[in-house]
Design an enzyme around this catalytic site. Structure first.
Site, short mmCIF file in Angstrom:
data_model
loop_
_atom_site.label_atom_id
_atom_site.label_comp_id
_atom_site.label_asym_id
_atom_site.label_seq_id
_atom_site.Cartn_x
_atom_site.Cartn_y
_atom_site.Cartn_z
CB SER A 208 -49.19 -51.78 -17.11
OG SER A 208 -48.55 -52.37 -18.22
CE LYS A 209 -48.54 -60.98 -18.95
NZ LYS A 209 -48.30 -61.62 -17.67
NE ARG A 210 -45.14 -51.69 -21.45
CZ ARG A 210 -45.41 -50.60 -22.16
NH1 ARG A 210 -44.85 -49.44 -21.84
NH2 ARG A 210 -46.24 -50.66 -23.18
CE1 TYR A 211 -43.26 -49.70 -16.28
CE2 TYR A 211 -45.57 -49.64 -16.94
CZ TYR A 211 -44.28 -49.16 -17.05
OH TYR A 211 -44.00 -48.16 -17.95
N GLY A 212 -45.65 -55.87 -14.15
CA GLY A 212 -45.88 -56.98 -13.23
C GLY A 212 -46.84 -56.66 -12.11
#
Length: 508
Positions: free
Chosen positions: A251-255
């Site tokens: 996920s992009k949220r977690y880089g």
């Protein structure tokens, strides 16, 4: 045999997800392994999610990754244009949708939003009831002439078992009763993915379709369109998911999903590509480190996995470190320079070349560089930890350390008079930190420190330990005593040794 043609068809909705990049990579490897062509097509029919500049991100990512496009929006080709919105303007999808209606594979739907919302059941599931399929030709003509809003839906037959062969998952069968009459052409005239990808794959001669496993169960819908036109189906290769762990996708949220985020974190593109190639595919010889040419030579569908892959960044860090070590010192210095510049140590004006030489075999990623050298600038920020001079292995303590540092200072100026051999590591921006016009050289320092130990009854390790602690204030450093002395330069090294000696005397 037909020429093998694969495609990568991203939607321009922002960053390049690692999963999408792996799909592009596999499509590229498969095409090149079989002497075929790799096509890039931009599927921008979802205008609500369209992000300005996203096509540039796609091209930049592919270029950085070493994936070469044979045909595409900027390369051109026999089947241009390669952007779906441009193809829509030419009426391509409308033409084939109307032909599909004539063949009985699709129909006009004039249902209002309110009616469609009324089809939602208690579980929130909405299934279209083929209401407009019952309209007569006369009714359809009247509605069209009156300018009524409509979509075009696929006419999925009932009670049919649709079967196809996937090269990874084998035979897949889906009951057509589980498939809905999806929209093919939206009310604004734009095609949906369900329709445009079939038409474009056919018109562009795509022979092998590689895409995510999430399309495994919906592929029968596409095959019904192929069958309605009497077209040959492509060969399907579906790819399992890449997971962050057993419960969560990347996920992009977690880089951890964006290719360019990893580049910014100091990973080399060839290392990223090498690693993601192994997420879902295993070469026959179980090799781990492979160049793009080696990936092409070794790639095979037989090596693709039916199971999800777990993204292990520690494994990618290790692989990245192997690529860093293989860089020439000049290339590593060039790549490391921006990361050195953003470190605290940069404020001291330390020689970039010497820092790079020190870290070349020690950094796993380029973003490790500031963390590896920031301590140099933090030396005077806190009291020196005198307990670091106590070392059981070398039998040193504060008393021994103080004596060694005194001896070091007594003779170090003579070393500089002799001149250096390998050049000075200066702490001044102009790199002219020398004593009596001579460079502070590594080989001279090695000789001096060895001699100091021998003449005064110490082991060399004792001397090196005490001097390194004195100039760095750390138990672990990316270089030994000689390397750290040369990096700091003659005058700054003496200043720190005096500072440490004074602290030892006060602490005695």
């Amino acid at each position: 045999m037909k020429e093998v043609r694969t495609r990568f068809a991203p939607s321009p909705t922002g960053f390049m997800h690692i999963g999408n990049l792996r799909t592009a990579l596999y499509a590229y490897l498969f095409a090149k392994k079989n002497g075929g062509r790799f096509v890039l097509r931009i599927e921008d029919t979802d205008r609500e999610r369209y992000v300005e500049g996203a096509e540039d991100v796609v091209y930049r990512t592919l270029r950085t990754s070493g994936i070469e496009v044979d045909e595409g929006p900027r390369e051109g080709g026999a089947f241009a244009p390669y952007v779906q919105s441009e193809r829509q303007k030419r009426g391509i999808y409308k033409k084939y949708a109307e032909e599909l209606i004539a063949r009985g594979g699709a129909y006009y739907c004039f249902c209002s939003k309110e009616r469609l919302e009324g089809l939602t059941d208690a579980n929130g599931v909405r299934t279209y009831d083929k209401h407009c399929l019952k309209l007569s030709r006369e009714e359809i003509k009247k509605k069209l002439a009156a300018g009524a809003s409509y979509v075009i839906r696929q006419n999925v037959p009932k009670g049919v078992l649709t079967v196809y062969e996937d090269l990874v998952f084998g035979e897949i069968g889906v009951d057509s009763d589980e498939l809905e009459d999806n929209i093919l052409i939206k009310s604004d005239g734009m095609p949906t993915y369900n329709f445009a990808n079939v038409i474009d794959d056919r018109l562009m001669g795509i022979t092998h379709v590689l895409r995510g496993v999430e399309y495994l169960s919906s592929t029968p819908k596409y095959n019904l369109i192929y069958d309605a036109f009497g077209w040959e189906r492509p060969v399907y290769i579906h790819l399992q998911l890449i997971m962050k762990d057993a419960a969560r996708k990347l996920s992009k949220r977690y880089g951890d999903a964006n290719f360019e985020d990893f580049i910014a974190k100091g990973y080399l593109p060839q290392a990223i590509i090498n690693y993601i190639a192994l997420l879902g595919w295993s070469p026959k010889d179980n090799a781990e480190k492979m160049s793009m040419d080696e990936l092409i030579a070794n790639f095979s569908v037989e090596g693709l996995s039916r199971s999800c892959s777990i993204f292990d960044e520690n494994k990618m860090r290790w692989l990245n470190s192997q690529y860093i070590k293989e860089l020439s010192l000049a290339e590593f210095t060039r790549l490391a320079a921006p990361f050195i510049a953003r470190s605290k140590a940069a404020e001291l004006g330390l020689d970039t070349g010497k820092i790079a030489r020190l870290l070349h075999t020690r950094a796993e990623t380029l973003s490790d560089i500031p963390k590896l050298i920031d301590f140099i600038a933090e030396y005077y920020g806190a009291p020196l930890d005198l307990s670091l001079f106590v070392n059981q292995k070398w039998k040193t303590d504060g008393v021994v350390a103080a004596k060694i540092l005194e001896l070091y200072l007594d003779g170090i100026d003579g070393v500089n008079d002799l001149g250096g051999i390998n050049g000075a590591g200066a702490h001044k921006a102009n790199n002219t930190d020398k004593a009596d016009g001579a460079e502070f050289g590594e080989e001279r320092l090695q000789t001096y420190l060895s001699g100091l130990a021998e003449k005064n009854g110490y082991k060399k390790g004792q001397v090196l330990w005490c001097v390194r602690i004195a100039v760095t204030g750390r138990a672990a450093t990316p270089g030994g005593a000689v390397e750290m002395l040369c990096l700091l330069g003659a005058e700054e090294s003496k200043r720190r040794v005096r500072y440490a000696l004074d602290a030892l005397r006060k602490g005695a």
